[in-house]
Design a protein around this motif. Structure first.
Motif, mmCIF file in Angstrom:
data_model
loop_
_atom_site.group_PDB
_atom_site.id
_atom_site.type_symbol
_atom_site.label_atom_id
_atom_site.label_comp_id
_atom_site.label_asym_id
_atom_site.label_seq_id
_atom_site.Cartn_x
_atom_site.Cartn_y
_atom_site.Cartn_z
ATOM 1 N N LYS A 15 0.818 -1.217 0.000
ATOM 2 C CA LYS A 15 0.000 0.000 0.000
ATOM 3 C C LYS A 15 0.855 1.271 0.000
ATOM 4 C CE LYS A 15 -4.048 -2.100 2.064
ATOM 5 N NZ LYS A 15 -5.158 -1.894 3.000
ATOM 6 N N TRP A 16 2.102 1.150 0.400
ATOM 7 C CA TRP A 16 3.016 2.296 0.364
ATOM 8 C C TRP A 16 3.472 2.525 -1.077
ATOM 9 C CZ3 TRP A 16 2.347 0.012 5.001
ATOM 10 C CH2 TRP A 16 2.440 0.805 6.162
ATOM 11 N N ALA A 59 1.550 5.365 7.990
ATOM 12 C CA ALA A 59 0.427 5.052 7.103
ATOM 13 C C ALA A 59 -0.703 6.051 7.311
ATOM 14 C CB ALA A 59 -0.063 3.626 7.367
ATOM 15 N N ILE A 64 -2.904 5.980 4.223
ATOM 16 C CA ILE A 64 -2.882 4.546 3.904
ATOM 17 C C ILE A 64 -3.609 3.801 5.018
ATOM 18 C CG2 ILE A 64 -1.393 2.532 3.595
ATOM 19 C CD1 ILE A 64 0.784 4.471 2.577
#
Length: 76
Positions: A15-16, A59, A64
């Motif tokens: 997701k990064w 995140a 995120i």
């Protein structure tokens, strides 16, 4: 975004935007961590728990959807 793999931990890490971004977020709590360690997280599909808080904070700052609960679930 990093191309995800099938393991839940790797799906969260993907997701990064990059592995360097993961490292930057982990540095908030562990400034001596190196990029090689982040590469090992992908190859082992495991993130040591001591890094979770930094990753969760990073995140959140990046928008995120990753938190300690999701990290724990991915490791179970």
């Amino acid at each position: 975004m990093i191309k995800p793999t099938e393991h839940p931990v790797n799906e969260l890490l993907s997701k990064w935007p990059s592995r360097k971004a993961i490292l930057e977020d982990a540095h908030t709590t562990h400034p001596k961590l190196d990029l090689f360690a982040v590469h090992r997280w992908f190859s082992s599909s495991r993130i040591p728990g001591k890094y979770w808080s930094g990753l969760s904070l990073g995140a959140s700052n990046r928008g995120i959807e990753v938190n300690n609960d999701l990290l724990a679930e991915a490791h179970s």
